[in-house]
Design a protein around this motif. Structure first.
Motif, PDB file in Angstrom:
ATOM      1  N   SER A 138       0.758  -1.281  -0.011  1.00  0.00           N
ATOM      2  CA  SER A 138      -0.030   0.176  -0.178  1.00  0.00           C
ATOM      3  C   SER A 138       0.853   1.300  -0.115  1.00  0.00           C
ATOM      4  O   SER A 138       0.512   2.401  -0.503  1.00  0.00           O
ATOM      5  CB  SER A 138      -0.807  -0.031   1.122  1.00  0.00           C
ATOM      6  OG  SER A 138      -1.861   1.205   1.312  1.00  0.00           O
ATOM      7  N   ALA A 139       2.051   1.181   0.700  1.00  0.00           N
ATOM      8  CA  ALA A 139       2.791   2.276   0.705  1.00  0.00           C
ATOM      9  C   ALA A 139       3.355   2.488  -0.610  1.00  0.00           C
ATOM     10  O   ALA A 139       3.554   3.794  -1.067  1.00  0.00           O
ATOM     11  CB  ALA A 139       4.080   2.086   1.787  1.00  0.00           C
ATOM     12  N   ALA A 140       3.641   1.533  -1.536  1.00  0.00           N
ATOM     13  CA  ALA A 140       4.183   1.763  -3.113  1.00  0.00           C
ATOM     14  C   ALA A 140       3.223   2.557  -3.637  1.00  0.00           C
ATOM     15  O   ALA A 140       3.590   3.336  -4.349  1.00  0.00           O
ATOM     16  CB  ALA A 140       4.265   0.406  -3.350  1.00  0.00           C
ATOM     17  N   SER A 141       1.845   2.249  -3.285  1.00  0.00           N
ATOM     18  CA  SER A 141       0.777   3.021  -4.184  1.00  0.00           C
ATOM     19  C   SER A 141       0.786   4.347  -3.820  1.00  0.00           C
ATOM     20  O   SER A 141       0.703   5.291  -4.493  1.00  0.00           O
ATOM     21  CB  SER A 141      -0.572   2.394  -3.721  1.00  0.00           C
ATOM     22  OG  SER A 141      -0.633   1.153  -4.226  1.00  0.00           O
ATOM     23  N   VAL A 142       1.013   4.689  -2.415  1.00  0.00           N
ATOM     24  CA  VAL A 142       1.084   6.190  -2.024  1.00  0.00           C
ATOM     25  C   VAL A 142       2.265   6.942  -2.401  1.00  0.00           C
ATOM     26  O   VAL A 142       2.290   7.881  -2.924  1.00  0.00           O
ATOM     27  CB  VAL A 142       1.171   6.286  -0.529  1.00  0.00           C
ATOM     28  CG1 VAL A 142       1.037   7.746  -0.064  1.00  0.00           C
ATOM     29  CG2 VAL A 142      -0.201   5.592   0.054  1.00  0.00           C
ATOM     30  N   TRP A 143       3.130   5.980  -2.675  1.00  0.00           N
ATOM     31  CA  TRP A 143       4.599   6.578  -3.158  1.00  0.00           C
ATOM     32  C   TRP A 143       4.348   6.915  -4.701  1.00  0.00           C
ATOM     33  O   TRP A 143       5.109   8.235  -5.035  1.00  0.00           O
ATOM     34  CB  TRP A 143       5.660   5.306  -2.858  1.00  0.00           C
ATOM     35  CG  TRP A 143       6.983   5.869  -3.286  1.00  0.00           C
ATOM     36  CD1 TRP A 143       7.659   5.543  -4.249  1.00  0.00           C
ATOM     37  CD2 TRP A 143       7.881   7.045  -2.848  1.00  0.00           C
ATOM     38  NE1 TRP A 143       9.107   6.077  -4.352  1.00  0.00           N
ATOM     39  CE2 TRP A 143       9.106   7.018  -3.518  1.00  0.00           C
ATOM     40  CE3 TRP A 143       7.650   8.105  -1.729  1.00  0.00           C
ATOM     41  CZ2 TRP A 143      10.052   7.957  -3.324  1.00  0.00           C
ATOM     42  CZ3 TRP A 143       8.665   8.802  -1.592  1.00  0.00           C
ATOM     43  CH2 TRP A 143       9.983   8.891  -2.175  1.00  0.00           C
ATOM     44  N   LEU A 144       3.757   6.178  -5.474  1.00  0.00           N
ATOM     45  CA  LEU A 144       3.344   6.591  -6.937  1.00  0.00           C
ATOM     46  C   LEU A 144       2.627   7.618  -7.005  1.00  0.00           C
ATOM     47  O   LEU A 144       2.900   8.466  -7.596  1.00  0.00           O
ATOM     48  CB  LEU A 144       2.465   5.429  -7.451  1.00  0.00           C
ATOM     49  CG  LEU A 144       2.262   5.581  -8.901  1.00  0.00           C
ATOM     50  CD1 LEU A 144       3.541   5.422  -9.734  1.00  0.00           C
ATOM     51  CD2 LEU A 144       1.292   4.310  -9.212  1.00  0.00           C
ATOM     52  N   HIS A 162      12.950  -0.795  -3.216  1.00  0.00           N
ATOM     53  CA  HIS A 162      13.279  -1.066  -1.762  1.00  0.00           C
ATOM     54  C   HIS A 162      11.891  -1.426  -1.174  1.00  0.00           C
ATOM     55  O   HIS A 162      11.852  -2.355  -0.313  1.00  0.00           O
ATOM     56  CB  HIS A 162      13.683   0.299  -0.914  1.00  0.00           C
ATOM     57  CG  HIS A 162      14.485  -0.077   0.266  1.00  0.00           C
ATOM     58  ND1 HIS A 162      15.577   0.653   0.335  1.00  0.00           N
ATOM     59  CD2 HIS A 162      14.523  -0.933   1.049  1.00  0.00           C
ATOM     60  CE1 HIS A 162      16.267   0.119   1.418  1.00  0.00           C
ATOM     61  NE2 HIS A 162      15.489  -1.063   1.965  1.00  0.00           N
ATOM     62  N   LEU A 163      10.738  -0.925  -1.582  1.00  0.00           N
ATOM     63  CA  LEU A 163       9.385  -1.163  -0.940  1.00  0.00           C
ATOM     64  C   LEU A 163       9.109  -2.768  -1.400  1.00  0.00           C
ATOM     65  O   LEU A 163       8.477  -3.459  -0.861  1.00  0.00           O
ATOM     66  CB  LEU A 163       8.207  -0.243  -1.458  1.00  0.00           C
ATOM     67  CG  LEU A 163       8.451   1.077  -0.719  1.00  0.00           C
ATOM     68  CD1 LEU A 163       7.526   2.077  -1.272  1.00  0.00           C
ATOM     69  CD2 LEU A 163       7.790   0.828   0.706  1.00  0.00           C
ATOM     70  N   LEU A 164       9.519  -2.980  -2.759  1.00  0.00           N
ATOM     71  CA  LEU A 164       8.972  -4.274  -3.344  1.00  0.00           C
ATOM     72  C   LEU A 164       9.964  -5.346  -2.615  1.00  0.00           C
ATOM     73  O   LEU A 164       9.630  -6.227  -1.940  1.00  0.00           O
ATOM     74  CB  LEU A 164       9.684  -4.285  -4.648  1.00  0.00           C
ATOM     75  CG  LEU A 164       9.765  -5.934  -5.393  1.00  0.00           C
ATOM     76  CD1 LEU A 164       8.498  -6.587  -5.121  1.00  0.00           C
ATOM     77  CD2 LEU A 164      10.102  -5.715  -6.730  1.00  0.00           C
ATOM     78  N   ILE A 165      11.368  -5.054  -2.134  1.00  0.00           N
ATOM     79  CA  ILE A 165      12.229  -5.892  -1.571  1.00  0.00           C
ATOM     80  C   ILE A 165      11.636  -6.162  -0.160  1.00  0.00           C
ATOM     81  O   ILE A 165      11.699  -7.476   0.175  1.00  0.00           O
ATOM     82  CB  ILE A 165      13.490  -5.484  -1.534  1.00  0.00           C
ATOM     83  CG1 ILE A 165      14.212  -5.504  -3.024  1.00  0.00           C
ATOM     84  CG2 ILE A 165      14.374  -6.378  -0.719  1.00  0.00           C
ATOM     85  CD1 ILE A 165      15.307  -4.592  -3.096  1.00  0.00           C
ATOM     86  N   GLN A 166      11.360  -5.311   0.616  1.00  0.00           N
ATOM     87  CA  GLN A 166      10.860  -5.253   1.917  1.00  0.00           C
ATOM     88  C   GLN A 166       9.787  -5.955   2.171  1.00  0.00           C
ATOM     89  O   GLN A 166       9.224  -6.486   2.919  1.00  0.00           O
ATOM     90  CB  GLN A 166      10.917  -4.197   2.604  1.00  0.00           C
ATOM     91  CG  GLN A 166      12.362  -3.892   3.327  1.00  0.00           C
ATOM     92  CD  GLN A 166      12.528  -4.823   4.312  1.00  0.00           C
ATOM     93  OE1 GLN A 166      11.875  -5.272   5.267  1.00  0.00           O
ATOM     94  NE2 GLN A 166      13.768  -5.594   3.955  1.00  0.00           N
ATOM     95  N   SER A 167       8.693  -5.696   1.049  1.00  0.00           N
ATOM     96  CA  SER A 167       7.501  -6.435   1.163  1.00  0.00           C
ATOM     97  C   SER A 167       7.683  -8.050   1.035  1.00  0.00           C
ATOM     98  O   SER A 167       6.995  -8.852   1.768  1.00  0.00           O
ATOM     99  CB  SER A 167       6.631  -6.029  -0.093  1.00  0.00           C
ATOM    100  OG  SER A 167       6.128  -4.810  -0.033  1.00  0.00           O
ATOM    101  N   VAL A 168       8.466  -8.502   0.450  1.00  0.00           N
ATOM    102  CA  VAL A 168       8.817  -9.844   0.065  1.00  0.00           C
ATOM    103  C   VAL A 168       9.597 -10.340   1.357  1.00  0.00           C
ATOM    104  O   VAL A 168       9.466 -11.426   2.005  1.00  0.00           O
ATOM    105  CB  VAL A 168       9.923 -10.137  -1.142  1.00  0.00           C
ATOM    106  CG1 VAL A 168      10.250 -11.569  -1.224  1.00  0.00           C
ATOM    107  CG2 VAL A 168       8.911  -9.860  -2.457  1.00  0.00           C
ATOM    108  N   ALA A 169      10.509  -9.599   1.935  1.00  0.00           N
ATOM    109  CA  ALA A 169      11.376  -9.909   3.096  1.00  0.00           C
ATOM    110  C   ALA A 169      10.475 -10.211   4.247  1.00  0.00           C
ATOM    111  O   ALA A 169      10.587 -11.103   4.912  1.00  0.00           O
ATOM    112  CB  ALA A 169      12.485  -8.933   3.302  1.00  0.00           C
ATOM    113  N   VAL A 170       9.440  -9.126   4.693  1.00  0.00           N
ATOM    114  CA  VAL A 170       8.672  -9.323   5.570  1.00  0.00           C
ATOM    115  C   VAL A 170       7.839 -10.528   5.711  1.00  0.00           C
ATOM    116  O   VAL A 170       7.496 -11.460   6.399  1.00  0.00           O
ATOM    117  CB  VAL A 170       7.859  -8.117   5.689  1.00  0.00           C
ATOM    118  CG1 VAL A 170       6.585  -8.251   6.873  1.00  0.00           C
ATOM    119  CG2 VAL A 170       8.591  -7.027   6.065  1.00  0.00           C
TER     120      VAL A 170
END
Length: 258
Positions: A107-113, A131-139
């Motif tokens: 959701s943060a990625a959508s706001v960032w867009l 970075h948001l993608l990587i951490q989405s997967v990591a979490v």
């Protein structure tokens, strides 16, 4: 303290009657909005998640005030929305989207867009997106949710511009369930927050939002100085009184001895 408040915020008696109260109210609301905005930025910087979340609900109510208009207000609202999702990035049960499958960092990625034009720097924008993608997967992997991790990758591919090699690398990591892959260490959540902080610092420099905070600090400092002064006077009076009593006691003792 009341004098300081009156000086900074005049009462109705001192207010120019030619200025409509609705206008005065709008200005005051803008200050309060900025006060919460700056404080939430501070909480984000200091990683005070609980305090941030406590202020978030109040900020949301204030931001809906019809008197708050303009591009800057919209930007600040989006920024707080971004910070809320990132600071709660590991709380997968937190819902920020109507689609329950969309986790906080997605959701943060959508706001960032939505903040792309505000950011301005294309390279920086893409860096945070990745970075948001990587951490989405990591979490997700950290929580033992490999399926959710795969879904996150597909979601990013569908809604954002994801480098093909990064997407492929992440899919391989998910398949192997490499929770502690070096990619996650190099692009940690903490580092993500630090990088976003550089954006915040730059934004706050361009759009100072601390008028009310500075005014409150001035009043608080003045009150503190007055209290310190009064405390010192009280202490002097107590010492003087104690000294007088001591002299009186000594005189009484002298009388008894004669």
């Amino acid at each position: 303290m009341e004098a300081e408040v009156s000086e900074i915020c005049p009462t109705d008696q001192n207010t120019d009657e030619s200025v409509r109260f609705s206008r005065v109210s709008a200005v005051a609301t803008g200050w309060i909005f900025d006060y919460f905005f700056v404080n939430m930025c501070r909480c984000f910087k200091e990683r005070k998640q609980d305090e941030f979340n406590e202020m978030l609900s109040t900020f949301e109510v204030i931001s809906e005030n019809v008197s708050l208009k303009g591009t800057t207000i919209h930007e600040k609202t989006l920024i707080c929305a971004l910070l809320a999702r990132v600071i709660n990035g590991k709380c997968l049960d937190e819902l920020f989207d109507k689609d329950r499958s969309v986790m906080p960092l997605m959701s943060a990625a959508s706001v960032w867009l939505d903040l792309k034009d505000t950011v301005g720097d294309e390279s920086f924008f893409k860096s945070i997106t990745n970075h948001l993608l990587i951490q989405s997967v990591a979490v997700c992997l950290e929580k033992g949710q490999a399926i959710s991790a795969s879904c996150a990758i597909e979601w990013f591919k569908k809604h954002l511009d994801v480098p093909q090699n990064l997407g492929g690398t992440l899919l391989t990591i998910v398949q192997k369930k490499e929770t502690y892959h070096s990619l996650f260490k190099n692009f940690s959540l903490n580092r993500l927050m630090e990088t976003i902080q550089t954006f915040l610092d730059s934004y706050l420099k361009k759009h100072p939002s601390d008028y009310l905070l500075k005014a409150a600090t001035k009043v608080a400092q003045s009150a503190s100085d007055i209290e310190s002064s009064e405390g010192a006077e009280s202490q002097d009076e107590a010492i003087s009184e104690s000294s007088n009593k001591s002299v009186q006691i000594q005189k009484k003792k002298s009388c008894l001895l004669t």
